[in-house]
Design a protein around this motif. Structure first.
Motif, short mmCIF file in Angstrom:
data_model
loop_
_atom_site.label_atom_id
_atom_site.label_comp_id
_atom_site.label_asym_id
_atom_site.label_seq_id
_atom_site.Cartn_x
_atom_site.Cartn_y
_atom_site.Cartn_z
N ILE A 85 27.86 2.77 -5.49
CA ILE A 85 27.49 4.20 -5.43
C ILE A 85 26.62 4.49 -4.21
CG2 ILE A 85 27.72 4.60 -7.93
CD1 ILE A 85 24.65 4.43 -8.13
N ASN A 86 26.01 3.45 -3.61
CA ASN A 86 25.20 3.60 -2.38
C ASN A 86 24.31 4.83 -2.43
OD1 ASN A 86 26.58 1.36 -1.52
ND2 ASN A 86 28.02 2.48 -0.23
N ALA A 87 23.45 4.87 -3.42
CA ALA A 87 22.76 6.12 -3.74
C ALA A 87 21.46 6.34 -2.97
CB ALA A 87 22.50 6.20 -5.25
N TRP A 88 20.77 5.28 -2.60
CA TRP A 88 19.55 5.42 -1.78
C TRP A 88 19.24 4.09 -1.13
CZ3 TRP A 88 19.55 5.91 -7.14
CH2 TRP A 88 18.81 5.00 -7.89
N VAL A 89 18.34 4.12 -0.14
CA VAL A 89 18.02 2.93 0.67
C VAL A 89 16.49 2.76 0.66
CG1 VAL A 89 18.32 1.86 2.98
CG2 VAL A 89 20.05 3.44 2.11
N PRO A 90 15.96 2.16 -0.41
CA PRO A 90 14.49 2.07 -0.55
C PRO A 90 13.91 0.91 0.27
CG PRO A 90 15.53 0.99 -2.41
CD PRO A 90 16.66 1.52 -1.54
N LYS A 91 12.62 0.98 0.54
CA LYS A 91 12.02 0.02 1.47
C LYS A 91 10.88 -0.81 0.87
CE LYS A 91 10.80 3.32 4.31
NZ LYS A 91 11.40 4.50 3.65
N ASN A 92 10.72 -2.00 1.42
CA ASN A 92 9.48 -2.76 1.25
C ASN A 92 8.55 -2.39 2.38
OD1 ASN A 92 10.57 -4.11 -0.88
ND2 ASN A 92 10.52 -6.14 0.05
N ILE A 93 7.25 -2.62 2.16
CA ILE A 93 6.30 -2.41 3.25
C ILE A 93 5.32 -3.59 3.27
CG2 ILE A 93 4.64 -1.04 1.89
CD1 ILE A 93 4.47 0.73 4.57
N VAL A 94 4.89 -3.95 4.47
CA VAL A 94 3.83 -4.96 4.64
C VAL A 94 2.60 -4.21 5.13
CG1 VAL A 94 3.09 -6.97 5.98
CG2 VAL A 94 5.44 -6.84 5.10
N VAL A 95 1.51 -4.35 4.38
CA VAL A 95 0.26 -3.68 4.77
C VAL A 95 -0.84 -4.72 4.97
CG1 VAL A 95 0.83 -1.55 3.53
CG2 VAL A 95 -0.59 -3.27 2.42
N VAL A 96 -1.79 -4.34 5.82
CA VAL A 96 -2.91 -5.22 6.11
C VAL A 96 -4.20 -4.45 5.81
CG1 VAL A 96 -3.10 -4.56 8.56
CG2 VAL A 96 -3.77 -6.82 7.88
N ASN A 97 -5.23 -5.17 5.39
CA ASN A 97 -6.54 -4.55 5.23
C ASN A 97 -7.12 -4.29 6.62
OD1 ASN A 97 -9.60 -4.78 5.15
ND2 ASN A 97 -9.12 -4.52 2.98
N LYS A 98 -7.51 -3.03 6.87
CA LYS A 98 -7.91 -2.64 8.23
C LYS A 98 -9.15 -3.41 8.71
CE LYS A 98 -7.24 0.38 11.65
NZ LYS A 98 -8.29 0.00 12.60
N ARG A 99 -10.08 -3.63 7.80
CA ARG A 99 -11.29 -4.37 8.21
C ARG A 99 -10.96 -5.81 8.56
NH1 ARG A 99 -15.27 -3.87 3.60
NH2 ARG A 99 -16.44 -5.47 4.72
N ALA A 100 -10.07 -6.40 7.79
CA ALA A 100 -9.66 -7.79 8.10
C ALA A 100 -8.94 -7.82 9.44
CB ALA A 100 -8.75 -8.32 7.00
N PHE A 101 -8.12 -6.81 9.70
CA PHE A 101 -7.41 -6.75 10.98
C PHE A 101 -8.39 -6.54 12.12
CE2 PHE A 101 -5.20 -4.41 14.35
CZ PHE A 101 -4.10 -5.24 14.57
N ASP A 102 -9.33 -5.60 11.94
CA ASP A 102 -10.29 -5.30 13.01
C ASP A 102 -11.18 -6.50 13.34
OD1 ASP A 102 -9.29 -2.78 13.25
OD2 ASP A 102 -10.86 -1.79 12.07
N ALA A 103 -11.35 -7.40 12.37
CA ALA A 103 -12.20 -8.57 12.60
C ALA A 103 -11.52 -9.64 13.44
CB ALA A 103 -12.63 -9.15 11.25
N LEU A 104 -10.21 -9.48 13.68
CA LEU A 104 -9.49 -10.47 14.49
C LEU A 104 -9.81 -10.26 15.97
CD1 LEU A 104 -5.91 -10.17 12.88
CD2 LEU A 104 -7.52 -12.08 12.55
N PRO A 105 -9.80 -11.32 16.78
CA PRO A 105 -9.92 -11.14 18.24
C PRO A 105 -8.79 -10.25 18.76
CG PRO A 105 -10.02 -13.47 17.64
CD PRO A 105 -9.64 -12.72 16.39
N ALA A 106 -9.07 -9.50 19.83
CA ALA A 106 -8.10 -8.52 20.34
C ALA A 106 -6.74 -9.14 20.63
CB ALA A 106 -8.66 -7.84 21.59
#
Ligand code: PCA
Length: 321
Positions: free
Chosen positions: A221-242
């Motif tokens: 029936i090909n009724a919809w195309v739902p997605k997975n998402i990968v999210v990161v904690n912003k503070r953990a990301f900001d703590a990484l070296p540039a």
């Protein structure tokens, strides 16, 4: 020679930066799922690009956190990163669930346009929770799994029907079926114990859960195309070296592009697997399509009636208004 190789391997190991960091990454889906293959590749790419400064350990099949807890685990920094089914957040804002509206976006091109409209909106919503999306990858178009062919929507009435989000629950209810929430990893057991008798999911999840052990017919029936998402904690990301941040973002972009291509290849390959295991691969009758579309139209009206302004802006952008 062997000694030399060992010494060389040791030497390489010693170049790992002293401040190497390890991130645990939960996902609800199993090792054979293409999404999991893709995020493991993402982890390998990050490790290689950062020379081991950031190592991401993928924990599959809900082994670290149950699906429903992964988002909050990242939010509260119990883990810095995680993957989940995006539309499971539709209870927070319908903006998260628009990819699961029946017949709104059924091709990969439309799904990509919908994601382009949805991404800025959900990025803002997630930022309010200290979360940042890294990449999102669709499952193949969703099909119907039943015993015997389904001539029309009326034939779904009364069936115990597996649901994986609120939209599918609403869909099943409107079809007068009985929705039962079941995680992908638990599908075989739910069929085996009679908890469910039918479902809508991708050929990927159908084949991974050996649908042929429980149902004999797949209707595309090909009724919809739902997605997975990968999210990161912003503070953990900001703590990484540039430079490590840059490597993560680059690997994420590559993972999104690669994942969409993997998804496109999955549908045909996994339908073939189901056919090889004796399943009938059916095209929906006109009556079935008409009935499903009527349910989709009703669901979109309900969605509009309850959607936030942010969510409505996605629909407007997608429909070019
Ligand atoms: N597989 C997942 C989500 C959508 C899909 O194709 C599942 O069935 O839970």
């Amino acid at each position: 020679m062997k000694r030399l190789a060992a010494a060389f391997a040791l030497g390489v190991g010693l170049t790992t930066p002293a401040l190497a960091e390890t991130w645990d990454m939960p996902t609800p889906y199993g090792d054979a799922t293409f999404h999991t293959v893709n995020i493991r590749q993402f982890a390998d790419d990050v490790k290689a690009a950062t020379n081991g400064a950031l190592e991401i350990n993928v924990h599959s099949a809900g082994s670290l956190f149950p699906h429903g807890e992964i988002k909050n685990a990242v939010r509260s920094r119990q883990v810095p990163i995680g993957e989940f089914f995006l539309s499971t957040l539709s209870n927070e804002d319908l903006a998260f669930g628009i990819d699961s509206q029946p017949f709104l976006a059924t091709s990969y091109d439309d799904a990509a346009r919908l994601w382009a409209a949805q991404k800025p909106v959900i990025t803002e919503l997630l930022a309010e929770q200290g979360l940042m999306p890294l990449f999102s990858v669709p499952w193949p178009p969703q099909g119907l799994y039943t015993n015997g062919e389904i001539p029309d929507v009326e034939a779904l009435a009364g069936l115990r029907f597996r649901a994986y989000n609120a939209a599918l629950e609403e869909f099943a209810t409107l079809a007068r079926a009985a929705p039962v929430q079941v995680e992908a990893a638990d599908i075989p057991q739910a069929f085996a114990t009679g908890q469910i008798q039918a479902m809508i999911t991708s050929p990927s999840t159908g084949a991974n859960s050996k649908a042929w052990d429980f149902v004999d017919t797949y209707t595309a029936i090909n009724a919809w195309v739902p997605k997975n998402i990968v999210v990161v904690n912003k503070r953990a990301f900001d703590a990484l070296p540039a430079d490590v941040q840059d490597a993560v973002l680059k690997a994420a972009d590559e993972a999104e592009a690669r994942g969409w291509e993997m998804s496109k290849a999955e549908s045909e390959a996994k339908i073939k697997v189901m056919a090889e295991h004796g399943m009938t691969i059916a095209q929906p009758s006109e009556a079935l399509v008409a009935g499903l579309k009527a349910i989709g139209a009703q669901m979109l009206e309900n969605w509009k009636a309850n959607a936030s302004d942010a969510a409505k802006a996605i629909l407007a952008a997608y429909q070019g208004q």
